[in-house]
Scaffold this motif. Structure first.
Motif, mmCIF file in Angstrom:
data_model
loop_
_atom_site.group_PDB
_atom_site.id
_atom_site.type_symbol
_atom_site.label_atom_id
_atom_site.label_comp_id
_atom_site.label_asym_id
_atom_site.label_seq_id
_atom_site.Cartn_x
_atom_site.Cartn_y
_atom_site.Cartn_z
ATOM 1 N N UNK A 1 0.849 -1.197 0.000
ATOM 2 C CA UNK A 1 0.000 0.000 0.000
ATOM 3 C C UNK A 1 0.882 1.243 0.000
ATOM 4 N N UNK A 2 0.766 2.097 -1.018
ATOM 5 C CA UNK A 2 1.624 3.286 -1.095
ATOM 6 C C UNK A 2 1.317 4.295 0.013
ATOM 7 N N UNK A 3 2.313 5.107 0.320
ATOM 8 C CA UNK A 3 2.164 6.115 1.372
ATOM 9 C C UNK A 3 0.985 7.047 1.108
ATOM 10 N N UNK B 1 -6.374 -0.478 7.885
ATOM 11 C CA UNK B 1 -5.746 -1.783 8.052
ATOM 12 C C UNK B 1 -4.598 -1.905 7.067
ATOM 13 N N UNK B 2 -3.405 -2.166 7.578
ATOM 14 C CA UNK B 2 -2.221 -2.283 6.743
ATOM 15 C C UNK B 2 -1.871 -3.759 6.607
ATOM 16 N N UNK C 1 6.476 -2.425 3.045
ATOM 17 C CA UNK C 1 5.229 -1.816 3.519
ATOM 18 C C UNK C 1 5.483 -0.868 4.685
ATOM 19 N N UNK C 2 6.405 -1.227 5.577
ATOM 20 C CA UNK C 2 6.734 -0.360 6.703
ATOM 21 C C UNK C 2 7.336 0.955 6.208
ATOM 22 N N UNK D 1 -3.689 0.894 11.884
ATOM 23 C CA UNK D 1 -3.108 2.160 12.315
ATOM 24 C C UNK D 1 -4.228 3.167 12.504
ATOM 25 N N UNK D 2 -4.289 3.773 13.690
ATOM 26 C CA UNK D 2 -5.361 4.710 14.010
ATOM 27 C C UNK D 2 -4.772 5.994 14.566
#
Length: 201
Positions: A55-57, A83-84, A102-103, A189-190
């Motif tokens: 998933x891109x930034x 959700x990542x 991804x990180x 991530x929230x």
């Protein structure tokens, strides 16, 4: 709602996976419960496809930045989150090569100008294979791994990240297929809170 869902399906067909995911999630949110089977199926298919790529930034930021506008008093009714699909080797808390990529994208999103004064909650989730107690520990280890890797690569995130592990208690899908398990293994991530100074926690 139907028009929004159909737009999501068209986006998925043209390879715009994350835009499709946002449209389909919104369609489900606005549809009276229970959502129709065709919508659930379209959303699940989009999730499966998106799990297979990094998933891109920019896409991560698009999910999160909607909550940074006009809220200076930490009054969230619904905190924006995403959700990542962080990839780990099976039954391990070590990141694999796709997980590391991804990180890197996640770190780029969390250090953008619009969210630089916010803190984030990283929540680890597992599939339902294994015992609940084991999965709880594994989810905590995975969230910790993500936190430490983010802080190592992006020092400005130090003291801006908190972690939780929720094991198998919040499954996206209760099925037994590998696709179900893959979708359940994730880090959410929230947005957590904004610093009072507005320049950093």
């Amino acid at each position: 709602t139907r028009a929004l869902a159909r737009r999501g399906e068209l986006l998925a067909q043209t390879g715009q996976l994350f835009q499709a995911l946002r449209a389909l999630k919104l369609a489900k949110r606005f549809h009276p419960e229970p959502a129709p089977d065709w919508l659930e199926k379209s959303l699940k298919n989009a999730r499966i496809q998106s799990c297979r790529v990094v998933m891109p930034a920019d896409e991560i930021a698009a999910f999160l930045e909607v909550g940074t506008q006009g809220n200076t008093h930490r009054r969230f009714v619904v905190r924006p989150g995403v959700n990542i699909p962080v990839q780990f080797d099976f039954d391990r808390s070590d990141l694999n090569s796709r997980g590391i990529r991804q990180i890197t994208e996640l770190g780029k999103a969390l250090t953008r100008e619009k969210v630089r004064s916010w803190s984030f909650l990283l929540v680890g989730h597992t599939d339902k294979q294994g015992t609940p107690a084991y999965n709880q520990v594994l989810s905590e280890k995975r969230a910790y791994t993500v936190k430490k890797e983010l802080e190592r690569r992006f020092p400005s995130l130090i003291q801006r990240l908190q972690i939780e592990g929720r094991g198998e208690t919040e499954l996206l899908y209760d099925g037994d297929t590998e696709a179900d398990h893959m979708l359940n293994r994730r880090v959410k991530v929230t947005l957590f809170h904004r610093s009072s100074s507005g320049i950093g926690p």
